[in-house]
Structure formats: structure tokens, C-alpha cells
Design a protein around this motif. Structure first.
Motif, PDB file in Angstrom:
ATOM      1  N   VAL A  40       0.825  -1.216   0.000  1.00 30.96           N
ATOM      2  CA  VAL A  40       0.000   0.000   0.000  1.00 30.96           C
ATOM      3  C   VAL A  40       0.858   1.264   0.000  1.00 30.96           C
ATOM      4  O   VAL A  40       0.386   2.325  -0.402  1.00 30.96           O
ATOM      5  CB  VAL A  40      -0.957   0.005   1.217  1.00 30.96           C
ATOM      6  CG1 VAL A  40      -1.923   1.181   1.161  1.00 30.96           C
ATOM      7  CG2 VAL A  40      -1.746  -1.299   1.281  1.00 30.96           C
ATOM      8  N   THR A  91      -6.390  -0.353  -3.073  1.00 31.38           N
ATOM      9  CA  THR A  91      -5.198  -1.101  -2.657  1.00 31.38           C
ATOM     10  C   THR A  91      -5.244  -1.440  -1.176  1.00 31.38           C
ATOM     11  O   THR A  91      -4.920  -2.560  -0.782  1.00 31.38           O
ATOM     12  CB  THR A  91      -3.934  -0.274  -2.963  1.00 31.38           C
ATOM     13  OG1 THR A  91      -3.953   0.147  -4.323  1.00 31.38           O
ATOM     14  CG2 THR A  91      -2.682  -1.094  -2.722  1.00 31.38           C
ATOM     15  N   THR A  95      -5.658  -5.205   0.273  1.00 29.94           N
ATOM     16  CA  THR A  95      -4.528  -5.738   1.041  1.00 29.94           C
ATOM     17  C   THR A  95      -4.974  -6.240   2.408  1.00 29.94           C
ATOM     18  O   THR A  95      -4.566  -7.322   2.847  1.00 29.94           O
ATOM     19  CB  THR A  95      -3.441  -4.656   1.194  1.00 29.94           C
ATOM     20  OG1 THR A  95      -2.972  -4.258  -0.091  1.00 29.94           O
ATOM     21  CG2 THR A  95      -2.267  -5.187   2.011  1.00 29.94           C
ATOM     22  N   MET A 119      -3.042  -9.811  -4.344  1.00 27.24           N
ATOM     23  CA  MET A 119      -3.248  -8.434  -4.795  1.00 27.24           C
ATOM     24  C   MET A 119      -2.893  -8.270  -6.270  1.00 27.24           C
ATOM     25  O   MET A 119      -3.551  -7.511  -6.996  1.00 27.24           O
ATOM     26  CB  MET A 119      -2.414  -7.473  -3.943  1.00 27.24           C
ATOM     27  CG  MET A 119      -3.049  -7.148  -2.602  1.00 27.24           C
ATOM     28  SD  MET A 119      -4.689  -6.382  -2.778  1.00 27.24           S
ATOM     29  CE  MET A 119      -4.271  -4.854  -3.623  1.00 27.24           C
ATOM     30  N   PHE A 123      -5.959  -6.831  -8.333  1.00 20.91           N
ATOM     31  CA  PHE A 123      -5.838  -5.367  -8.328  1.00 20.91           C
ATOM     32  C   PHE A 123      -6.782  -4.693  -9.310  1.00 20.91           C
ATOM     33  O   PHE A 123      -7.492  -3.739  -8.965  1.00 20.91           O
ATOM     34  CB  PHE A 123      -4.399  -4.948  -8.618  1.00 20.91           C
ATOM     35  CG  PHE A 123      -4.218  -3.457  -8.675  1.00 20.91           C
ATOM     36  CD1 PHE A 123      -4.259  -2.694  -7.526  1.00 20.91           C
ATOM     37  CD2 PHE A 123      -4.027  -2.808  -9.899  1.00 20.91           C
ATOM     38  CE1 PHE A 123      -4.105  -1.316  -7.571  1.00 20.91           C
ATOM     39  CE2 PHE A 123      -3.881  -1.435  -9.947  1.00 20.91           C
ATOM     40  CZ  PHE A 123      -3.914  -0.690  -8.793  1.00 20.91           C
TER      41      PHE A 123
END
Length: 286
Positions: A40, A91, A95, A119, A123
Motif C-alpha cells: 500500500v 489497494t 490488502t 493483490m 488489483f
């Protein structure tokens, strides 16, 4: 002695959801924090840069005085900040949910490679899902506010469904509406309590900013220069604004932990997934 494993896949009352949220944070902040910074961090720094640009551009301008170069800079900075915020939210929430998923799958251990791989795979879908959710909520707010509030409840669960159920974007949205069926008020109350607690925590760090604004307003008014917003705000406004915003963005990461408990609570009410898994594990052990 290792801490007791937190059971996500079971029904929890409101008080349990709130307490378990902070218990999970306290037990796993070191391991989760390293992963959080790694994944992040870039989006967070981009958001801080965009927020800084917006803070400078907003001095002396507003949506109601967007003429000329200053107005263009203000609109540009606001647009960039919203894009950066959407990237950060996508994000950050993704996460946090993948951290929790790794925690569940590995009996309390969070594996960084699993979170990173998850991720990378999700994403694009997380970003698209966040954009669609924001558009729907905004459209609902325009329609006399109440539709927006109603939509906010199921749409707040969509990212959790995407990660925990491995669903697509549209499937996550449709599953969210099915999940809150007959449980809207309970879900709304829980999300509201989580939001209030997170806001109160962030409010503590906003106090220096609030005190500064009142002090500057009083000082500038007494000097007779209150007509100039830039004179009233100044460099101190930008610095404190960025500081408080930075803390707020970090504190906001508590919210998805609570939402994860809300999701599993609703899922257990409807599907008894955790109960079936517990029975199956007992059979395998025997």
C-alpha cells in the motif's frame, strides 16, 4: 505463548465485532504492517502528494470561484486527489482482506507472498469495483440521499466478497445485495458503529488542525484582513492539513477489518460455511 486464534467464520454480535477488530489489529500489527507498507505504501505516498497539491491549490479558491488559472489548478488538484484516493482505497482494502484471508487459511499465520500474489491477481478488479461502487453511491445520493445510504450498506461488502469468495466484479455486487437481504438494518447499525469509532479516533489527531483554524481566524479577523482566505490559512494550514490527513488515511485501514467480521457474520447466518468446515475438520481429525 502464541495468541488465541481469532475465528472469523462464525456469527458474532455487534460488541464482539468491535472488540475483535481491535484484538486482531493488536495481535497482528507487526506482521501485517510490513506487508501493508510494502503493497500500500506507493499508493499512500501518491495520495499524500495529491493531497498536498490540493491543499496548496485550495487556498483562496473553491468550486464557486473556479475562474482563471487558479480555478483550473483547483479543479485539477481535486481530480488528482480523488483518483489517488480511489487507488489508495482499492489497494488498502484489498490488502487488508488478503491479509485476513492468509490469516484464516494458515491458522493465524500471515504469509506475505500469498498477500502479494492475491493483490496482483485482484488489483484490476478491486479498482473497477471501487469505481462502480462510488458511482452507484453517488447516483443514489443525488436521488434524495436515502437511496445512496441504502446502496452504501451492500456495496461496502463487495470488496470483501470479491476477495473471500473469489468472485468477479458484477458477481460480488449481486452477492452483496443477497447477503444483506433481511439483515440491512443490522448491517447498517454495525457499519455505523465501526465508522463512528474510527472517526472518533481520527478526531483526536484533528484537534491541532481545528485549534489552528480557530486561532488563525481570530488573529486575522482582529487584524482586519479576514477577506483574504490565503492570509487566514497560510503555510501552517497546509502542513497541519497534510499531517491530519496522513493519520486519517492510516486509521481508515481499521475499517476493513471490522467489515470483514460483518461479512463473515452475514455469510454464516445464510450459508453456515464456518460450521460446515468445523464439522468436516472434526471428521478428518477422527
Amino acid at each position: 505463548m502464541s495468541p488465541e486464534l481469532i475465528q472469523f467464520k462464525k456469527q458474532h454480535e455487534l460488541g464482539e465485532i468491535l472488540s475483535l477488530t481491535f484484538i486482531f489489529l493488536r495481535q497482528n500489527y507487526k506482521a501485517a504492517g510490513k506487508i501493508f507498507i510494502k503493497i500500500v505504501g506507493p499508493a499512500f505516498l501518491l495520495l499524500i502528494a495529491a493531497a498536498t497539491y490540493y491543499a496548496w491549490s485550495s487556498i483562496g479558491t473553491s468550486f464557486f470561484s473556479t475562474s482563471g488559472i487558479e480555478g483550473s489548478d483547483f479543479l485539477l488538484s481535486f481530480g488528482l486527489m480523488m483518483l489517488a484516493y480511489m487507488l489508495y482505497v482499492s489497494t488498502m482494502t484489498g490488502t487488508v482482506y488478503h491479509i485476513i484471508l492468509s490469516y484464516i487459511n494458515n491458522q493465524g499465520e500471515i504469509i506475505s507472498s500469498e498477500v502479494t500474489a492475491g493483490m496482483k491477481a485482484d488489483f484490476g478488479k478491486l479498482l473497477l469495483l471501487t469505481l462502480i461502487s462510488w458511482i452507484l453511491i453517488f447516483a443514489g445520493m443525488i436521488l434524495f440521499i436515502i437511496p445512496g445510504i441504502y446502496l452504501f450498506v451492500p456495496l461496502s461488502l463487495t470488496t470483501a466478497i470479491l476477495v473471500f469468495r473469489r468472485e468477479g466484479v458484477m458477481e460480488s455486487i449481486s452477492q452483496a445485495f443477497r447477503l444483506i437481504k433481511e439483515n440491512w438494518w443490522m448491517t447498517f447499525a454495525t457499519l455505523l458503529c465501526i465508522g463512528i469509532i474510527v472517526y472518533l479516533i481520527s478526531l483526536v489527531f484533528q484537534l491541532p488542525f481545528i485549534i489552528y483554524i480557530f486561532f488563525r481566524a481570530f488573529t486575522v479577523a482582529s487584524e482586519g484582513s479576514a477577506a483574504d482566505p490565503a492570509e487566514m490559512l497560510g503555510t501552517g494550514y497546509v502542513i497541519l492539513n497534510i499531517f491530519t490527513s496522513t493519520i486519517q488515511y492510516l486509521i481508515y485501514s481499521i475499517t476493513p477489518i471490522g467489515v470483514a467480521f460483518v461479512y463473515f457474520n452475514l455469510n454464516e447466518k445464510q450459508n453456515f460455511t464456518g460450521t460446515y468446515e468445523s464439522i468436516q475438520n472434526l471428521g478428518n481429525n477422527n
